[in-house]
Design an enzyme around this catalytic site. Sequence first.
Site, PDB file in Angstrom:
ATOM      1  CG  HIS A  98      -2.282   0.650   0.860  1.00  0.00           C
ATOM      2  ND1 HIS A  98      -3.433   0.430   1.573  1.00  0.00           N
ATOM      3  CD2 HIS A  98      -2.639   1.514  -0.115  1.00  0.00           C
ATOM      4  CE1 HIS A  98      -4.425   1.122   1.061  1.00  0.00           C
ATOM      5  NE2 HIS A  98      -3.969   1.795   0.033  1.00  0.00           N
ATOM      6  CG  ASP A 121      -6.168  -0.615   4.525  1.00  0.00           C
ATOM      7  OD1 ASP A 121      -6.035  -1.664   5.175  1.00  0.00           O
ATOM      8  OD2 ASP A 121      -5.213  -0.024   3.982  1.00  0.00           O
ATOM      9  CG  HIS A 123      -4.136  -2.359   8.596  1.00  0.00           C
ATOM     10  ND1 HIS A 123      -4.279  -3.264   7.554  1.00  0.00           N
ATOM     11  CD2 HIS A 123      -3.788  -3.083   9.686  1.00  0.00           C
ATOM     12  CE1 HIS A 123      -4.020  -4.484   8.012  1.00  0.00           C
ATOM     13  NE2 HIS A 123      -3.725  -4.404   9.297  1.00  0.00           N
ATOM     14  CG  ASP A 125      -2.431   1.892   5.398  1.00  0.00           C
ATOM     15  OD1 ASP A 125      -2.064   1.071   6.255  1.00  0.00           O
ATOM     16  OD2 ASP A 125      -2.871   1.554   4.292  1.00  0.00           O
ATOM     17  CG  HIS A 138       2.761  -1.881   4.445  1.00  0.00           C
ATOM     18  ND1 HIS A 138       2.197  -3.126   4.230  1.00  0.00           N
ATOM     19  CD2 HIS A 138       3.180  -1.891   5.729  1.00  0.00           C
ATOM     20  CE1 HIS A 138       2.276  -3.844   5.346  1.00  0.00           C
ATOM     21  NE2 HIS A 138       2.869  -3.118   6.261  1.00  0.00           N
ATOM     22  CG  ASP A 226      -4.829  -3.224   1.962  1.00  0.00           C
ATOM     23  OD1 ASP A 226      -4.905  -4.453   1.765  1.00  0.00           O
ATOM     24  OD2 ASP A 226      -3.899  -2.695   2.608  1.00  0.00           O
ATOM     25  CG  ASP A 228      -5.389  -5.375   4.671  1.00  0.00           C
ATOM     26  OD1 ASP A 228      -6.276  -4.513   4.738  1.00  0.00           O
ATOM     27  OD2 ASP A 228      -4.201  -5.123   4.963  1.00  0.00           O
ATOM     28  CD  GLU A 271      -0.249  -4.401   1.351  1.00  0.00           C
ATOM     29  OE1 GLU A 271       0.273  -5.534   1.395  1.00  0.00           O
ATOM     30  OE2 GLU A 271       0.319  -3.375   1.793  1.00  0.00           O
TER      31      GLU A 271
END
Length: 299
Positions: A98, A121, A123, A125, A138, A226, A228, A271
């Site tokens: 990312h 995402d 996360h 980030d 990332h 992303d 994930d 990712e």
Amino acid sequence: MKKISIIGMPMDLGQLRRGVDMGPSAIRYADIVERLENNGFHVDDLGDVQIGRDRLETDPQTGIRNLTAVVKSSEQLMAKVEGVMKANSFPLILGGDHSIAIGTLAGVTKFRKRLGVIWFDAHGDLNTPETSPSGNIHGMPLAASIGLGEKKLTDIGGFTPKVEPENVVIIGARSLDEGEKNLIKEKGIKVYTMHEIDRVGMSSIIEETIAYFRNNGVDGVHLSFDLDGLDPLYAPGVGTPVAGGVTTREAHLAMELLAESQMITSAEFVEVNPILDERNKTGQLAVDLVGSLFGERIL
């Protein structure tokens, strides 16, 4: 006929797990070009940005991993995206980790001065060198893009910030570091965690996001997706999986509603790690979601 330009960004320098550099190949292997062409688009695959790995290092002052290499690669991607934007084509970037979003947003915001960003995402980030538990870039691209963190990252393209915090919407978050939580509150960044998705549903969240951007008067919206963000049950081939994520159907609904809005002006899917995947399940899912983003419907 709408034009789409695909840029592969086989970056794995923003984190430690090898394999994500093969993400663009995995997505291409799942027939992304044919899928888009069958939906009536003119697709130009521009190939991959060449990522060098001459010197992998940890910056002694900041603790950031591979800073010099990521900056160089981000500048290369920025130039590619600029070229696509000049040609009035839709930039579709395939990652890679990312950290590539730093280069993508640097290129896009040369042309869109009030860009909205959807950050799909698990996360945030939003780490900076001071808050990052790992030093992995990332985990920093959104912070860098709103002008926070290491100057070499924030100043790519010669200007900062790329995006204002009030024009960012994070969807699917369920793993946030303490520093990120503090930053979200301090900057007033709009975040829809899995709690909100469970509580009110994906359709309400996307409709609210669309209305939010329209009220803010953005001149385009970038989707940074992303894989994930999805539950590992559906997307096992990612480097930092977090249980309890978005379902495949919820993700498709989000893409379908964004397609209907006609607000998305650039996108990246990142990712995908085929080494950790199951028979390219995650690469295929990325292509399926791209299809929905570009107007595919069940009926």
